[in-house]
Write a protein that holds these residues in place. Structure first.
Motif, PDB file in Angstrom:
ATOM      1  N   THR A 275       0.828  -1.209   0.000  1.00 43.52           N
ATOM      2  CA  THR A 275       0.000   0.000   0.000  1.00 43.52           C
ATOM      3  C   THR A 275       0.858   1.254   0.000  1.00 43.52           C
ATOM      4  O   THR A 275       0.534   2.231  -0.680  1.00 43.52           O
ATOM      5  N   SER A 276       1.945   1.217   0.728  1.00 40.72           N
ATOM      6  CA  SER A 276       2.817   2.386   0.786  1.00 40.72           C
ATOM      7  C   SER A 276       3.455   2.669  -0.568  1.00 40.72           C
ATOM      8  O   SER A 276       3.701   3.830  -0.916  1.00 40.72           O
ATOM      9  N   PHE A 277       3.705   1.618  -1.368  1.00 44.94           N
ATOM     10  CA  PHE A 277       4.246   1.811  -2.711  1.00 44.94           C
ATOM     11  C   PHE A 277       3.262   2.608  -3.567  1.00 44.94           C
ATOM     12  O   PHE A 277       3.636   3.573  -4.242  1.00 44.94           O
ATOM     13  N   PHE A 278       1.993   2.225  -3.542  1.00 42.23           N
ATOM     14  CA  PHE A 278       0.993   2.928  -4.343  1.00 42.23           C
ATOM     15  C   PHE A 278       0.711   4.322  -3.792  1.00 42.23           C
ATOM     16  O   PHE A 278       0.440   5.256  -4.555  1.00 42.23           O
ATOM     17  N   ASN A 279       0.784   4.481  -2.488  1.00 38.90           N
ATOM     18  CA  ASN A 279       0.662   5.823  -1.910  1.00 38.90           C
ATOM     19  C   ASN A 279       1.826   6.704  -2.344  1.00 38.90           C
ATOM     20  O   ASN A 279       1.651   7.894  -2.614  1.00 38.90           O
ATOM     21  N   GLY A 280       3.019   6.110  -2.415  1.00 34.01           N
ATOM     22  CA  GLY A 280       4.181   6.850  -2.898  1.00 34.01           C
ATOM     23  C   GLY A 280       4.033   7.261  -4.353  1.00 34.01           C
ATOM     24  O   GLY A 280       4.383   8.379  -4.733  1.00 34.01           O
ATOM     25  N   LEU A 281       3.506   6.353  -5.186  1.00 34.07           N
ATOM     26  CA  LEU A 281       3.239   6.706  -6.584  1.00 34.07           C
ATOM     27  C   LEU A 281       2.210   7.826  -6.683  1.00 34.07           C
ATOM     28  O   LEU A 281       2.343   8.745  -7.500  1.00 34.07           O
ATOM     29  N   GLY A 282       1.171   7.739  -5.868  1.00 33.29           N
ATOM     30  CA  GLY A 282       0.153   8.794  -5.863  1.00 33.29           C
ATOM     31  C   GLY A 282       0.741  10.134  -5.467  1.00 33.29           C
ATOM     32  O   GLY A 282       0.437  11.164  -6.078  1.00 33.29           O
ATOM     33  N   PHE A 283       1.573  10.134  -4.455  1.00 37.51           N
ATOM     34  CA  PHE A 283       2.229  11.374  -4.033  1.00 37.51           C
ATOM     35  C   PHE A 283       3.118  11.927  -5.140  1.00 37.51           C
ATOM     36  O   PHE A 283       3.118  13.126  -5.420  1.00 37.51           O
ATOM     37  N   LEU A 284       3.885  11.036  -5.795  1.00 35.35           N
ATOM     38  CA  LEU A 284       4.781  11.461  -6.868  1.00 35.35           C
ATOM     39  C   LEU A 284       4.013  12.160  -7.982  1.00 35.35           C
ATOM     40  O   LEU A 284       4.378  13.244  -8.425  1.00 35.35           O
ATOM     41  N   PHE A 285       2.933  11.557  -8.428  1.00 33.38           N
ATOM     42  CA  PHE A 285       2.188  12.135  -9.536  1.00 33.38           C
ATOM     43  C   PHE A 285       1.379  13.357  -9.132  1.00 33.38           C
ATOM     44  O   PHE A 285       1.330  14.350  -9.853  1.00 33.38           O
ATOM     45  N   GLU A 286       0.724  13.311  -7.977  1.00 32.25           N
ATOM     46  CA  GLU A 286      -0.155  14.413  -7.580  1.00 32.25           C
ATOM     47  C   GLU A 286       0.604  15.631  -7.077  1.00 32.25           C
ATOM     48  O   GLU A 286       0.237  16.762  -7.379  1.00 32.25           O
ATOM     49  N   LYS A 287       1.643  15.417  -6.309  1.00 31.75           N
ATOM     50  CA  LYS A 287       2.328  16.537  -5.659  1.00 31.75           C
ATOM     51  C   LYS A 287       3.596  16.995  -6.369  1.00 31.75           C
ATOM     52  O   LYS A 287       3.978  18.145  -6.244  1.00 31.75           O
ATOM     53  N   VAL A 288       4.265  16.103  -7.101  1.00 34.83           N
ATOM     54  CA  VAL A 288       5.558  16.454  -7.690  1.00 34.83           C
ATOM     55  C   VAL A 288       5.435  16.683  -9.190  1.00 34.83           C
ATOM     56  O   VAL A 288       5.748  17.765  -9.694  1.00 34.83           O
ATOM     57  N   LEU A 289       4.986  15.673  -9.925  1.00 35.83           N
ATOM     58  CA  LEU A 289       4.982  15.757 -11.376  1.00 35.83           C
ATOM     59  C   LEU A 289       3.899  16.680 -11.932  1.00 35.83           C
ATOM     60  O   LEU A 289       4.069  17.237 -13.018  1.00 35.83           O
ATOM     61  N   PHE A 290       2.794  16.824 -11.221  1.00 41.81           N
ATOM     62  CA  PHE A 290       1.729  17.710 -11.685  1.00 41.81           C
ATOM     63  C   PHE A 290       1.840  19.118 -11.114  1.00 41.81           C
ATOM     64  O   PHE A 290       0.933  19.934 -11.273  1.00 41.81           O
TER      65      PHE A 290
END
Length: 76
Positions: free
Chosen positions: A2-17
């Motif tokens: 779950t933490s892996f997918f939360n990390g991906l979500g954070f990467l896309f929502e907060k960093v890349l976008f």
């Protein structure tokens, strides 16, 4: 897992976008500034598209452009 997918979500929502979020906030503050940046990007893209087409024409004129229509057996 779950933490892996939360990390991906954070990467896309907060960093890349982040640039998209900045453009959205800029549009709410100043519509002209946001659209001016958009038109600058469109003009840059058009410039490089024309540049690419001129390079293709140059290769075609120098006979360096090999177009073999029989590259596949079904085209014979």
């Amino acid at each position: 897992m779950t933490s892996f997918f939360n990390g991906l979500g954070f990467l896309f929502e907060k960093v890349l976008f982040m640039p998209m979020n900045l453009f959205a906030k800029l549009e709410l503050q100043n519509w002209w500034a946001a659209n001016t940046l958009t038109w600058i990007f469109i003009l840059i893209t058009c410039y490089f598209f024309v540049f690419w087409l001129k390079k293709l024409q140059l290769f075609k004129e120098n006979k360096e452009d090999e177009q073999d229509t029989t590259a596949h057996s079904f085209l014979k």
